[in-house]
Enzyme design. Sequence first.
Site, PDB file in Angstrom:
ATOM      1  N   SER A 171       0.904  -1.116  -0.374  1.00  0.00           N
ATOM      2  CA  SER A 171       0.140   0.214   0.154  1.00  0.00           C
ATOM      3  C   SER A 171       0.348   1.055   0.071  1.00  0.00           C
ATOM      4  O   SER A 171       1.828   1.022  -0.954  1.00  0.00           O
ATOM      5  CB  SER A 171      -0.763   0.216   0.915  1.00  0.00           C
ATOM      6  OG  SER A 171      -1.978   0.850   1.353  1.00  0.00           O
ATOM      7  N   GLU A 230      -8.845  -4.900  -4.335  1.00  0.00           N
ATOM      8  CA  GLU A 230      -8.520  -3.746  -3.255  1.00  0.00           C
ATOM      9  C   GLU A 230      -9.364  -3.583  -2.741  1.00  0.00           C
ATOM     10  O   GLU A 230      -9.890  -3.707  -1.083  1.00  0.00           O
ATOM     11  CB  GLU A 230      -7.608  -3.422  -4.601  1.00  0.00           C
ATOM     12  CG  GLU A 230      -6.679  -3.821  -4.334  1.00  0.00           C
ATOM     13  CD  GLU A 230      -5.240  -4.070  -3.957  1.00  0.00           C
ATOM     14  OE1 GLU A 230      -5.374  -3.979  -2.105  1.00  0.00           O
ATOM     15  OE2 GLU A 230      -4.231  -5.202  -3.865  1.00  0.00           O
ATOM     16  N   HIS A 241      -7.821  -4.992   0.343  1.00  0.00           N
ATOM     17  CA  HIS A 241      -6.571  -4.741   0.088  1.00  0.00           C
ATOM     18  C   HIS A 241      -5.878  -5.069   1.650  1.00  0.00           C
ATOM     19  O   HIS A 241      -6.506  -5.681   2.970  1.00  0.00           O
ATOM     20  CB  HIS A 241      -7.048  -3.198   0.772  1.00  0.00           C
ATOM     21  CG  HIS A 241      -5.726  -2.684   0.509  1.00  0.00           C
ATOM     22  ND1 HIS A 241      -4.458  -2.517  -0.799  1.00  0.00           N
ATOM     23  CD2 HIS A 241      -5.221  -1.904   1.627  1.00  0.00           C
ATOM     24  CE1 HIS A 241      -3.731  -1.265  -0.472  1.00  0.00           C
ATOM     25  NE2 HIS A 241      -4.008  -0.926   0.902  1.00  0.00           N
TER      26      HIS A 241
END
Length: 491
Positions: free
Chosen positions: A197, A318, A413
């Site tokens: 990320s 995600e 995610h």
Amino acid sequence: MSAESATGGRGRPRVRTAAGVVEGRTGAGGTAVFLGIPYAAPPVGALRFAAPAPPAAWDGVRDCAAYGPTAPKVPYPDTFAALLPDPVIPGDDCLNVNVWTPDPAPGARLPVMVWIHGGAHTRGSSAVPVYDGSAFARDGVVLVSCNFRLGVLGYGLFPDAPPNRGLLDQIAALAWVRDNIAAFGGDPDRVTVFGESAGAISIGALLSAPRATGLFTRAVLQSGAPEVLPRPRVRAMVRRMASLLKVDATAAAFTATPLPDLLAAQAVVLRRSGPLVGGPAFGLVTDPDTIPADPLDTLCGAAASDEVPLLMGWTRDEYRLWLAPTGGMRWLDRLGPLAVALARARSGKDRAAVQALRATLPAAGAAELAGQLLTDRLLRDPLRRLAGAGRSAPSFVYEFGWPSGLPGLGACHALELGFVFDTLAAPESAWLAGPDTPQELADEMHAAWVRFAVTGDPGWAAWNGDGPPKVFGGPELDGAGAPVVTRRALP
């Protein structure tokens, strides 16, 4: 210092660093663990918004048995705090590193991996239990993780302070690795940086930052692509905070403001931004001294240094981390075609791309289609562009497809992190993954990351520009990136 003389007592290995001797602990399987070693001076007082300064040397032996302080930050909203562990450890000395090593002796020359955590540049730390480095050390890799400044302290844009301070902290941590890791058994010439990320976004910047040249030899970008934010967008966060605090939007004024007041104002302004909806945010910006130009353009340009092999990828769903727990999926489904049209406009896709997506996901609702379009814009498209940029070093691309055991999250995610670190046994791993996680998938994925750090090859073919990515824990993809067996849309 020899391995024998580096022992301060049973289970207490010692290593001499440039600043002084540190004493760790021996963990499972004989792994030596050193936690909370300072790599820079505490960023307090006049150093709150300054570039990182060297740490003060110490006499005697520094006990490094517990994680050091985490960077000041605001907590996640309750919805995400239930999914994403984020410990808070008070103290000023937050610019610290942790080391897990199978052989804390000079001369071992083991490969090194340096972890840069995510958290939208505003949250996270190296103390998250999922990031425990024991499995990497077990498998012959020296694992280093680091803390760095977050939010307005690390990324607020001021006229009287250097920008990108969080990135400067990361560069200082990598310089510490270069100068000290051999004493822990690591090879400073075989360093792989990896992050997820915002950590992966940081690595994209490090790949293009002149100050980071030579500090690592391989890189892994998990669910984050090289990017910079428009300077006005970042500056807006500081101005909104200044308005709430009734002070000037300068580093001098923010230095004079008590830290709890800064964090309270930051918590307010963060409510207006998010990874999918846009708006003002904290993040990296172009700057002549740190990031001279857009890092993706730089890395894909003819003048880019392309000697660093890359491993990069994304999770299949995600967007579900941000939309499913908040009710956003239901809201977008109610919007129907309007949600898809808005996502198409934001992603820059044409109608043919939407039709192709519908063909691969015939049972998908508006929310899933919109989420996949935005994931293309934020992650898949820029990472594919980087992988296909004609670099001389290979690029390896993957997709993580195993769905969480928690309803509605899918392969969201951050879900792959417990598999990469092989820490599924940590109770915090189940916060996002749910029960009954497949250890064999962790074995496969963790081994691929270790292979990449050791050899530069994770175990599948390098990206050739038109083939499918390597898939972990999901249906294989065809050449167009569609599942070979069309999957049912998730609830």
